[in-house]
Design an enzyme around this catalytic site. Sequence first.
Site, PDB file in Angstrom:
ATOM      1  N   HIS A 256       0.833  -1.208   0.000  1.00 51.59           N
ATOM      2  CA  HIS A 256       0.000   0.000   0.000  1.00 51.59           C
ATOM      3  C   HIS A 256       0.869   1.259   0.000  1.00 51.59           C
ATOM      4  O   HIS A 256       0.664   2.168  -0.821  1.00 51.59           O
ATOM      5  CB  HIS A 256      -0.904  -0.018   1.236  1.00 51.59           C
ATOM      6  CG  HIS A 256      -1.869   1.125   1.307  1.00 51.59           C
ATOM      7  ND1 HIS A 256      -3.156   1.035   0.880  1.00 51.59           N
ATOM      8  CD2 HIS A 256      -1.722   2.402   1.771  1.00 51.59           C
ATOM      9  CE1 HIS A 256      -3.779   2.194   1.058  1.00 51.59           C
ATOM     10  NE2 HIS A 256      -2.918   3.038   1.601  1.00 51.59           N
ATOM     11  N   GLU A 257       1.834   1.308   0.891  1.00 52.54           N
ATOM     12  CA  GLU A 257       2.697   2.491   0.971  1.00 52.54           C
ATOM     13  C   GLU A 257       3.609   2.604  -0.257  1.00 52.54           C
ATOM     14  O   GLU A 257       3.971   3.708  -0.663  1.00 52.54           O
ATOM     15  CB  GLU A 257       3.516   2.476   2.262  1.00 52.54           C
ATOM     16  CG  GLU A 257       2.685   2.475   3.542  1.00 52.54           C
ATOM     17  CD  GLU A 257       1.652   3.594   3.607  1.00 52.54           C
ATOM     18  OE1 GLU A 257       1.889   4.668   3.003  1.00 52.54           O
ATOM     19  OE2 GLU A 257       0.609   3.393   4.249  1.00 52.54           O
ATOM     20  N   HIS A 260       1.888   4.664  -2.838  1.00 53.38           N
ATOM     21  CA  HIS A 260       2.096   6.096  -2.598  1.00 53.38           C
ATOM     22  C   HIS A 260       3.495   6.518  -3.055  1.00 53.38           C
ATOM     23  O   HIS A 260       3.672   7.538  -3.733  1.00 53.38           O
ATOM     24  CB  HIS A 260       1.956   6.403  -1.111  1.00 53.38           C
ATOM     25  CG  HIS A 260       0.557   6.418  -0.605  1.00 53.38           C
ATOM     26  ND1 HIS A 260      -0.418   7.244  -1.106  1.00 53.38           N
ATOM     27  CD2 HIS A 260      -0.043   5.707   0.395  1.00 53.38           C
ATOM     28  CE1 HIS A 260      -1.554   7.058  -0.442  1.00 53.38           C
ATOM     29  NE2 HIS A 260      -1.346   6.117   0.469  1.00 53.38           N
ATOM     30  N   GLU A 286      -4.307   7.988  -3.015  1.00 50.48           N
ATOM     31  CA  GLU A 286      -4.864   6.760  -2.468  1.00 50.48           C
ATOM     32  C   GLU A 286      -5.265   5.794  -3.581  1.00 50.48           C
ATOM     33  O   GLU A 286      -5.228   4.575  -3.390  1.00 50.48           O
ATOM     34  CB  GLU A 286      -6.061   7.090  -1.582  1.00 50.48           C
ATOM     35  CG  GLU A 286      -6.481   5.970  -0.658  1.00 50.48           C
ATOM     36  CD  GLU A 286      -5.430   5.605   0.384  1.00 50.48           C
ATOM     37  OE1 GLU A 286      -5.499   4.479   0.901  1.00 50.48           O
ATOM     38  OE2 GLU A 286      -4.539   6.440   0.669  1.00 50.48           O
TER      39      GLU A 286
END
Length: 490
Positions: A256-257, A260, A286
């Site tokens: 997830h990170e 980003h 996001e």
Amino acid sequence: MSNFDALMAYQRETEALSQVAGRLSWDQETMMPRGAAPQRSEESGAMQSVLHARRTDPRVAEWLHAAESETLSQAGEAQLRHIRRGLERAQKVPADLAARIARKTALAQGIWAEARTEEDPASFLPTLEEVVALRREEASALADGGDAYDALLDDYEPGAKAAELEAMFTAMRPGLVTLREAVLAGPTPPAVTGPFPPQAQMKLARMLAKTFGYDMTRGRLDKAVHPFSSGSGLDVRITTRTSDDDPFNCLYSTVHEVGHACYEQSIDGAYLLTPLGSGVSMGVHESQSCIYENQLGRSRAFTDWLYGEMRDAFGDFGIADEGEFYRAVNALQRGFIRTEADEVQYNLHILLRFDLERALISGDLAPADLEEAWNTRFEADFGYAVDKPSNGFLQDVHWSVGLFGYFPTYTLGNLYAGCLHRALREAVPSLDDYLAQGELAPATDWLRENVQQHGGLYEPRALVTRACGFEPSEAPLMAYLKEKFEGLAA
């Protein structure tokens, strides 16, 4: 030197100082000794005072006015748009208020973390009341007679309105609840069994970060209480966390990170240390982390490949084959924590926070009543009671650091990710063949070309529309969730 060139030279220094301020926050979450919080509070306040003074310097307005008559490229016009927006917002917020917010939120973060660890909401409440009061004051100054919450939301999703988001979120809610009930009534998903040594988790997490395209020569992976990504350009850092009995927490937080971070690392280098050199909004940001983690990372094709990597890292962990592993990765189950929630229930967590923080900012909900309001709403939405504060309103860092208006961008990002995933599948018909080999480049290259490289060149909604070829809505996300999870429930 033209007025535009003079403005951009000045702006690059401001952007560089802003990156330094961000590094202070990263250090506070990862490396800073706990006893340093009071000093860090003063440092953060001082940095915000300097930044506020630079952003409201009279020369900025003069350069902006003069540069508007110059012939500029599309990127140049976009730079002016961002600088103008930043100037107008900065001029509305008194310098003293900006510094007070920075000092208080720097202190509040540590107080929240201690209260969360000790399950002691009363010790955090006075600080929360101060943070809410400061953000209300800021919102009032920014709104200039308009909607206070919209004024805060604009900081994270320029141009978005809470009423418009509420309409989309309300349209999603019945389908999410129905799908959740159907899946939970189905077969019990298999569970992994440990041990899962933290060192082995972090080794696999680093491998996954590189697999998804994260450039470790311009970043690093550390551990924090709440996973996050920080920085842009040539220095983009991420964090994750480990749990002895749940390796998915670490692995999918990392992916997830990485979504980003790859967004920031992939922005056109010509935009470095300019307003275009960062992601255009938190909703678009996001969308990248969601599509990396969910539509790609939790797909049947990719989990078939990941199963072998898990076996290599941990040996036999109680899952018989790839099919069981896919069900385990995508399991729906009772839980309290937003960041550990499945794709179906995640947005219900966000809708809860969205409604509560709007009430906090409007004054309809007092901070002293937040815990009770949270617990009541959670039980109504999820069907069971919150067992402890760290599983309730103390679980997220956002309110302690004053990030009101941030939460709805998570669901907006999911919505954008659903649209982008549909367009990606059309552009790369053989995507699953690549994912089954642990090959992410066809997907990440498409995202880089159509979304990430542009940074802040386009407005958020226009960027997604341009990438997808259609106006974003909740329909693609809901169709994707329905197909996937009805299949899992069968």
